[in-house]
Write a protein that holds these residues in place. Sequence first.
Motif, short mmCIF file in Angstrom:
data_model
loop_
_atom_site.label_atom_id
_atom_site.label_comp_id
_atom_site.label_asym_id
_atom_site.label_seq_id
_atom_site.Cartn_x
_atom_site.Cartn_y
_atom_site.Cartn_z
N TYR A 12 0.94 -1.32 -0.08
CA TYR A 12 0.07 -0.10 0.14
C TYR A 12 0.98 1.34 -0.01
CZ TYR A 12 -3.01 3.52 2.04
OH TYR A 12 -3.48 4.82 2.32
N ASP A 13 2.16 1.29 0.86
CA ASP A 13 2.82 2.38 1.05
C ASP A 13 3.33 2.85 -0.49
OD1 ASP A 13 1.92 2.93 3.72
OD2 ASP A 13 3.71 1.87 4.47
N ARG A 58 -8.00 0.45 -0.06
CA ARG A 58 -7.61 1.72 0.43
C ARG A 58 -7.05 2.57 -0.62
NH1 ARG A 58 -3.37 0.97 5.09
NH2 ARG A 58 -3.71 3.01 5.27
N LEU A 59 -6.59 1.80 -1.70
CA LEU A 59 -6.09 2.63 -2.65
C LEU A 59 -7.15 3.33 -3.45
CD1 LEU A 59 -3.21 0.14 -4.24
CD2 LEU A 59 -2.83 2.52 -3.34
N ARG A 60 -8.24 2.58 -3.96
CA ARG A 60 -9.32 3.08 -4.59
C ARG A 60 -10.05 4.17 -3.89
NH1 ARG A 60 -6.47 1.73 -8.40
NH2 ARG A 60 -6.71 -0.08 -9.60
N GLU A 61 -10.09 4.03 -2.44
CA GLU A 61 -10.80 4.96 -1.84
C GLU A 61 -9.94 6.49 -1.64
OE1 GLU A 61 -11.16 3.43 2.12
OE2 GLU A 61 -12.98 2.34 1.69
N GLU A 62 -8.62 6.32 -1.81
CA GLU A 62 -8.06 7.50 -2.03
C GLU A 62 -7.68 7.91 -3.28
OE1 GLU A 62 -4.06 6.92 0.14
OE2 GLU A 62 -5.11 6.18 1.85
N LEU A 63 -8.29 7.42 -4.18
CA LEU A 63 -8.33 7.65 -5.79
C LEU A 63 -7.01 7.29 -6.34
CD1 LEU A 63 -10.60 10.99 -5.73
CD2 LEU A 63 -11.51 8.47 -6.21
N VAL A 64 -6.30 6.44 -5.76
CA VAL A 64 -5.07 5.98 -6.41
C VAL A 64 -5.33 5.33 -7.78
CG1 VAL A 64 -2.80 4.71 -6.24
CG2 VAL A 64 -3.92 6.12 -4.47
N ARG A 77 1.00 3.73 -3.39
CA ARG A 77 0.39 5.29 -3.49
C ARG A 77 1.51 6.31 -3.79
NH1 ARG A 77 0.65 7.56 2.04
NH2 ARG A 77 -1.67 8.28 1.93
#
Length: 220
Positions: free
Chosen positions: A38-39, A66-72, A42
């Motif tokens: 994840y780190d 988590r990536l998609r929630e942060e629009l990565v 992103r």
Amino acid sequence: MNRILIAEDEARIASFLEKGLRGNGFTTTVVGDGVTAYDHARTGRFDLLILDIGLPLSDGFTVLRRLREELVTIPVIILTARDSIADTVAGLEGGADDYLAKPFAFEELLARVRLRLRPERVPEATVLRVGDLGLDLRTRRANVGDRSIDLSTREFALAEVFCRHPDQVLTREQLLSHVWGFDFDPGSNVVDVYVRYLRRKLGTERIETVRGSGYRLRPG
């Protein structure tokens, strides 16, 4: 040069992926747990993420969410032993761009990686041609001149590897890893058996034996 992040905690598979992708011109980074994946993903330093689901610390589904929630928007190919319909749907609906179950053939993974990294304006080639040999990637059929030839799944995969590398000497180990995947027996003679099948169907002189090295598809 495209940069690929490999999130895989099984060392043997990670090494196989890294070696194969680097051999095809990609820059790779391997991480072995979900938190690190994840780190890294992103940061914006990678062009694609190959993501295992069964990662320690944080599983692949959580990393993806988590990536998609942060629009990565990094393209994600899930590569996992979990091949149920429910897991596939969960992965794709969770924002993955593709989903490939283990065991897998490297050539198929490579094709999916290239597809995700291809600029939208470039149309995907659907027919590979080497001399009078043509392979239709949509219908999975071969043509020699005006003659249509049925190939089995493995025969077609092997022919595809040859057609993507015409006039190049390919070792048995390379062909094994590309067509039969990471979980192959290096002492197997299955490559020789399938080369004989292809020669019967496509022409005996088309695939040349390079003594002590492997095989080569003649371009003409």
